[in-house]
Scaffold this active site. Structure first.
Site, PDB file in Angstrom:
ATOM      1  N   ASN A 102     -57.245  -2.033  16.949  1.00  0.00           N
ATOM      2  CA  ASN A 102     -56.682  -3.357  16.960  1.00  0.00           C
ATOM      3  C   ASN A 102     -56.367  -3.814  18.563  1.00  0.00           C
ATOM      4  O   ASN A 102     -56.497  -2.657  19.264  1.00  0.00           O
ATOM      5  CB  ASN A 102     -55.217  -3.371  16.401  1.00  0.00           C
ATOM      6  CG  ASN A 102     -54.456  -4.938  16.686  1.00  0.00           C
ATOM      7  OD1 ASN A 102     -55.014  -5.829  16.600  1.00  0.00           O
ATOM      8  ND2 ASN A 102     -53.022  -4.714  17.145  1.00  0.00           N
ATOM      9  N   HIS A 104     -54.203  -5.632  21.562  1.00  0.00           N
ATOM     10  CA  HIS A 104     -52.876  -6.545  21.862  1.00  0.00           C
ATOM     11  C   HIS A 104     -52.896  -7.010  23.037  1.00  0.00           C
ATOM     12  O   HIS A 104     -53.485  -6.114  24.187  1.00  0.00           O
ATOM     13  CB  HIS A 104     -51.748  -5.092  21.524  1.00  0.00           C
ATOM     14  CG  HIS A 104     -50.160  -5.750  21.648  1.00  0.00           C
ATOM     15  ND1 HIS A 104     -49.794  -6.521  20.489  1.00  0.00           N
ATOM     16  CD2 HIS A 104     -49.614  -5.897  22.716  1.00  0.00           C
ATOM     17  CE1 HIS A 104     -48.907  -7.436  21.033  1.00  0.00           C
ATOM     18  NE2 HIS A 104     -48.489  -6.642  22.246  1.00  0.00           N
TER      19      HIS A 104
HETATM   20  C1  GAR Z   1     -55.529 -11.967  20.950  1.00  0.00           C
HETATM   21  O1  GAR Z   1     -55.146 -12.271  22.171  1.00  0.00           O
HETATM   22  C2  GAR Z   1     -55.135 -10.650  20.308  1.00  0.00           C
HETATM   23  O2  GAR Z   1     -54.693  -9.737  21.164  1.00  0.00           O
HETATM   24  C3  GAR Z   1     -53.625 -11.198  19.598  1.00  0.00           C
HETATM   25  O3  GAR Z   1     -54.154 -12.507  18.908  1.00  0.00           O
HETATM   26  C4  GAR Z   1     -55.000 -13.043  19.807  1.00  0.00           C
HETATM   27  C5  GAR Z   1     -55.889 -13.688  18.877  1.00  0.00           C
HETATM   28  O4  GAR Z   1     -56.775 -14.603  19.571  1.00  0.00           O
HETATM   29  N1  GAR Z   1     -53.566 -10.016  18.858  1.00  0.00           N
HETATM   30  C6  GAR Z   1     -51.992  -9.838  18.632  1.00  0.00           C
HETATM   31  O5  GAR Z   1     -50.985 -10.217  19.424  1.00  0.00           O
HETATM   32  C7  GAR Z   1     -51.734  -8.566  17.813  1.00  0.00           C
HETATM   33  N2  GAR Z   1     -50.236  -8.245  17.798  1.00  0.00           N
HETATM   34  P1  GAR Z   1     -58.228 -14.979  19.088  1.00  0.00           P
HETATM   35  O6  GAR Z   1     -57.892 -15.490  17.586  1.00  0.00           O
HETATM   36  O7  GAR Z   1     -58.632 -16.145  19.978  1.00  0.00           O
HETATM   37  O8  GAR Z   1     -59.158 -13.785  19.158  1.00  0.00           O
END
Ligand code: GAR
Length: 191
Positions: A102, A104
């Site tokens: 994952n 974050h």
């Molecule tokens: C990303 O910033 C990722 O790090 C985060 O969701 C976003 C998805 O963006 N994930 C989390 O926060 C997990 N806890 P995207 O859809 O533009 O790739």
């Protein structure tokens, strides 16, 4: 060829970067993009890239193991979460030991856990007055944002930065590093 699955719930900018990165890779392909959200931007990106998609529902995800059959169908050996907001169930973690990662958008263990995603994370960084933030790529276990950390890199946070400013800086780090880190991890996998 090693096939990976991307799991994404949202806009899918990281999913797109990953699909682009592996589109012409000699050994690694994105075999399927899985989303829990019909209409998610990530699904549109997959369609544009010619990557098969699968939309899952909560009941079958948590109350059956039918997803394993689907992933087998696409020969998936490795799973990459890219903004996937559901907790990964134990059967999936058991089926892919140390093969689910994952990303974050903060320096874990700061600003992680249930409900911490997207702009909420950057707002928390701002509210805490942290002088820096960054990204964390980690193995997935049965708790949110909790598995062993594989890679982190940071960026500064200035006193006048808004959560949007922080988000832009962090997203640039995600796009730059996630595909390369995934590529290296897969290269290290036992055959
Ligand atoms: C990303 O910033 C990722 O790090 C985060 O969701 C976003 C998805 O963006 N994930 C989390 O926060 C997990 N806890 P995207 O859809 O533009 O790739």
């Amino acid at each position: 060829m090693t096939y990976i699955a991307i799991f994404a719930s949202g806009t899918g900018t990281n999913a797109l970067r990953l699909m682009e990165h592996f589109a012409a890779h000699p050994d690694i392909r994105v075999g399927v993009l899985v989303s829990n959200k019909p209409g998610a931007g990530a699904l549109h990106h997959a369609d544009d890239m010619g990557v098969p998609t699968l939309v899952i529902d909560r009941k079958s995800f948590y109350e059956s193991e039918s997803l394993l059959t689907d992933l087998d169908l696409y020969h998936v050996r490795f799973i990459v979460l890219a903004g996937f907001l559901w907790l990964v169930p134990p059967y999936l973690i058991r089926a892919y030991p140390n093969r689910i990662v994952n990303i974050h958008p903060a320096l874990l263990p700061r600003h992680g856990g249930k409900g911490m995603y997207g702009m909420r994370v950057h707002q928390a960084v701002r509210d805490a007055g942290d002088p820096e933030t960054g990204i964390s790529i980690h193995y997935v276990n049965e708790r949110y944002d909790d598995g062993a950390i594989i890679f982190q890199t940071s960026c500064p946070v200035g006193p006048s930065d808004t959560p949007d400013d922080i988000a832009r800086r962090v997203q640039a780090l995600e796009h730059r590093h996630y595909p390369e880190v995934v590529e290296q991890l897969i290269a290290q996998q036992p055959v």
